[in-house]
Write a protein that holds these residues in place. Structure first.
Motif, PDB file in Angstrom:
ATOM      1  N   TYR A   1       0.837  -1.188   0.000  1.00 27.40           N
ATOM      2  CA  TYR A   1       0.000   0.000   0.000  1.00 27.40           C
ATOM      3  C   TYR A   1       0.877   1.244   0.000  1.00 27.40           C
ATOM      4  O   TYR A   1       1.919   1.272   0.653  1.00 27.40           O
ATOM      5  CB  TYR A   1      -0.924   0.034   1.234  1.00 27.40           C
ATOM      6  N   VAL A   2       0.432   2.281  -0.706  1.00 29.79           N
ATOM      7  CA  VAL A   2       1.145   3.542  -0.794  1.00 29.79           C
ATOM      8  C   VAL A   2       0.226   4.630  -0.246  1.00 29.79           C
ATOM      9  O   VAL A   2      -0.960   4.691  -0.601  1.00 29.79           O
ATOM     10  CB  VAL A   2       1.541   3.857  -2.252  1.00 29.79           C
ATOM     11  N   TYR A   3       0.787   5.505   0.590  1.00 29.15           N
ATOM     12  CA  TYR A   3       0.032   6.568   1.253  1.00 29.15           C
ATOM     13  C   TYR A   3       0.597   7.917   0.821  1.00 29.15           C
ATOM     14  O   TYR A   3       1.808   8.121   0.867  1.00 29.15           O
ATOM     15  CB  TYR A   3       0.169   6.441   2.777  1.00 29.15           C
ATOM     16  N   ASP A   4      -0.292   8.844   0.432  1.00 27.48           N
ATOM     17  CA  ASP A   4       0.181  10.184   0.076  1.00 27.48           C
ATOM     18  C   ASP A   4      -0.070  11.154   1.231  1.00 27.48           C
ATOM     19  O   ASP A   4      -0.653  10.788   2.255  1.00 27.48           O
ATOM     20  CB  ASP A   4      -0.449  10.678  -1.234  1.00 27.48           C
ATOM     21  N   GLU A   5       0.362  12.390   1.074  1.00 30.19           N
ATOM     22  CA  GLU A   5       0.220  13.406   2.122  1.00 30.19           C
ATOM     23  C   GLU A   5      -1.225  13.835   2.337  1.00 30.19           C
ATOM     24  O   GLU A   5      -1.552  14.402   3.380  1.00 30.19           O
ATOM     25  CB  GLU A   5       1.017  14.663   1.745  1.00 30.19           C
ATOM     26  N   SER A   6      -2.078  13.579   1.378  1.00 31.75           N
ATOM     27  CA  SER A   6      -3.473  14.008   1.466  1.00 31.75           C
ATOM     28  C   SER A   6      -4.381  12.949   2.069  1.00 31.75           C
ATOM     29  O   SER A   6      -5.589  13.140   2.153  1.00 31.75           O
ATOM     30  CB  SER A   6      -3.984  14.396   0.071  1.00 31.75           C
ATOM     31  N   GLY A   7      -3.815  11.811   2.438  1.00 36.36           N
ATOM     32  CA  GLY A   7      -4.597  10.756   3.062  1.00 36.36           C
ATOM     33  C   GLY A   7      -5.096   9.677   2.119  1.00 36.36           C
ATOM     34  O   GLY A   7      -5.795   8.765   2.538  1.00 36.36           O
ATOM     35  N   THR A   8      -4.732   9.754   0.853  1.00 37.92           N
ATOM     36  CA  THR A   8      -5.130   8.722  -0.103  1.00 37.92           C
ATOM     37  C   THR A   8      -4.295   7.466   0.140  1.00 37.92           C
ATOM     38  O   THR A   8      -3.093   7.543   0.356  1.00 37.92           O
ATOM     39  CB  THR A   8      -4.913   9.199  -1.551  1.00 37.92           C
ATOM     40  N   VAL A   9      -4.953   6.328   0.105  1.00 40.51           N
ATOM     41  CA  VAL A   9      -4.276   5.040   0.212  1.00 40.51           C
ATOM     42  C   VAL A   9      -4.483   4.314  -1.111  1.00 40.51           C
ATOM     43  O   VAL A   9      -5.615   4.054  -1.515  1.00 40.51           O
ATOM     44  CB  VAL A   9      -4.842   4.188   1.370  1.00 40.51           C
ATOM     45  N   ALA A  10      -3.384   4.021  -1.773  1.00 44.88           N
ATOM     46  CA  ALA A  10      -3.443   3.286  -3.040  1.00 44.88           C
ATOM     47  C   ALA A  10      -2.870   1.893  -2.830  1.00 44.88           C
ATOM     48  O   ALA A  10      -1.816   1.738  -2.209  1.00 44.88           O
ATOM     49  CB  ALA A  10      -2.644   4.026  -4.108  1.00 44.88           C
TER      50      ALA A  10
ATOM     51  N   VAL B   1      -1.144   1.101  -9.492  1.00 44.85           N
ATOM     52  CA  VAL B   1      -1.918   1.412  -8.287  1.00 44.85           C
ATOM     53  C   VAL B   1      -3.376   1.710  -8.634  1.00 44.85           C
ATOM     54  O   VAL B   1      -3.680   2.125  -9.753  1.00 44.85           O
ATOM     55  CB  VAL B   1      -1.302   2.594  -7.498  1.00 44.85           C
ATOM     56  N   ASP B   2      -4.240   1.513  -7.639  1.00 45.64           N
ATOM     57  CA  ASP B   2      -5.675   1.643  -7.864  1.00 45.64           C
ATOM     58  C   ASP B   2      -6.259   3.003  -7.483  1.00 45.64           C
ATOM     59  O   ASP B   2      -7.476   3.191  -7.533  1.00 45.64           O
ATOM     60  CB  ASP B   2      -6.431   0.521  -7.152  1.00 45.64           C
ATOM     61  N   HIS B   3      -5.414   3.960  -7.093  1.00 47.00           N
ATOM     62  CA  HIS B   3      -5.857   5.330  -6.780  1.00 47.00           C
ATOM     63  C   HIS B   3      -4.811   6.312  -7.267  1.00 47.00           C
ATOM     64  O   HIS B   3      -3.622   5.999  -7.320  1.00 47.00           O
ATOM     65  CB  HIS B   3      -6.059   5.527  -5.266  1.00 47.00           C
ATOM     66  N   VAL B   4      -5.255   7.513  -7.579  1.00 46.48           N
ATOM     67  CA  VAL B   4      -4.344   8.599  -7.924  1.00 46.48           C
ATOM     68  C   VAL B   4      -3.825   9.184  -6.610  1.00 46.48           C
ATOM     69  O   VAL B   4      -4.596   9.485  -5.691  1.00 46.48           O
ATOM     70  CB  VAL B   4      -5.067   9.691  -8.740  1.00 46.48           C
TER      71      VAL B   4
END
Length: 183
Positions: A150-159, A176-179
């Motif tokens: 899983y990859v996490y961005d600074e905005s709280g999105t989990v891909a 990945v399944d999310h931008v």
């Protein structure tokens, strides 16, 4: 031993001595070749037409064809489709090129980070996260959970990485399944 039997035995022993090479996974119904660059492979994936159009609009084709190595967390068309209505169209407008570039480069990390290397980095950290600074200067974190990356961005999105370790001549792609959204 006849010549034919000798040749068969020789070819079998040679085949056993050569390690099997793991084939790259198919992405978007297309073979991915480790001898091609990130862009050369991405244009063949039916699942990444939005990403390819965005890379072209941002003027990043030449960069992603460069020597790298780059690790790209590549969102699918379906991932782009989860963004609020009109977001992709707005980002693709010429006047929004800087914003588009920021979003795209927030998916790119310098280096050749396979899933195994990411998992090892996460295991070695106190919080169980592998932390990265993207080409855009934004932060990404990654961890293995229940056998998935899983990859996490600074905005709280989990891909979630749906296809890992797609080797390229200039790096590696993880689908990945999310931008991932930079701040």
């Amino acid at each position: 031993m006849t010549k034919a039997k000798f040749m068969i035995a020789l070819s079998l022993s040679m085949a056993a001595a050569v390690p099997a090479l793991a084939a790259n996974p198919m992405v978007g119904g297309a073979p991915m070749y480790e001898t091609k660059t990130i862009v050369e492979n991405a244009v063949n994936s039916a699942d990444h037409t939005t990403l390819v159009a965005a890379v072209k609009a941002a003027g990043l084709v030449e960069t992603l064809q460069g020597p790298g190595p780059f690790t790209v967390f590549a969102p699918t068309n379906a991932a782009f489709g989860m963004l609020p209505d009109g977001t992709v169209e707005t980002l693709l407008k010429p006047e929004n090129k800087a914003m588009l570039t920021k979003v795209l480069t927030a998916h790119v990390v310098a280096g050749d980070w396979t899933a195994a290397k990411i998992a090892q980095k996460a295991r070695m950290s106190r919080d169980g996260l592998a932390n990265f600074t993207t080409v855009s200067g934004d932060a990404l974190s990654a961890r293995m959970k229940d056998g998935m990356l899983y990859v996490y961005d600074e905005s709280g999105t989990v891909a979630r990485v749906t296809i890992a370790d797609v080797d390229q001549s200039n790096g590696v792609i993880h689908v990945v399944d999310h931008v991932l959204v930079p701040k």
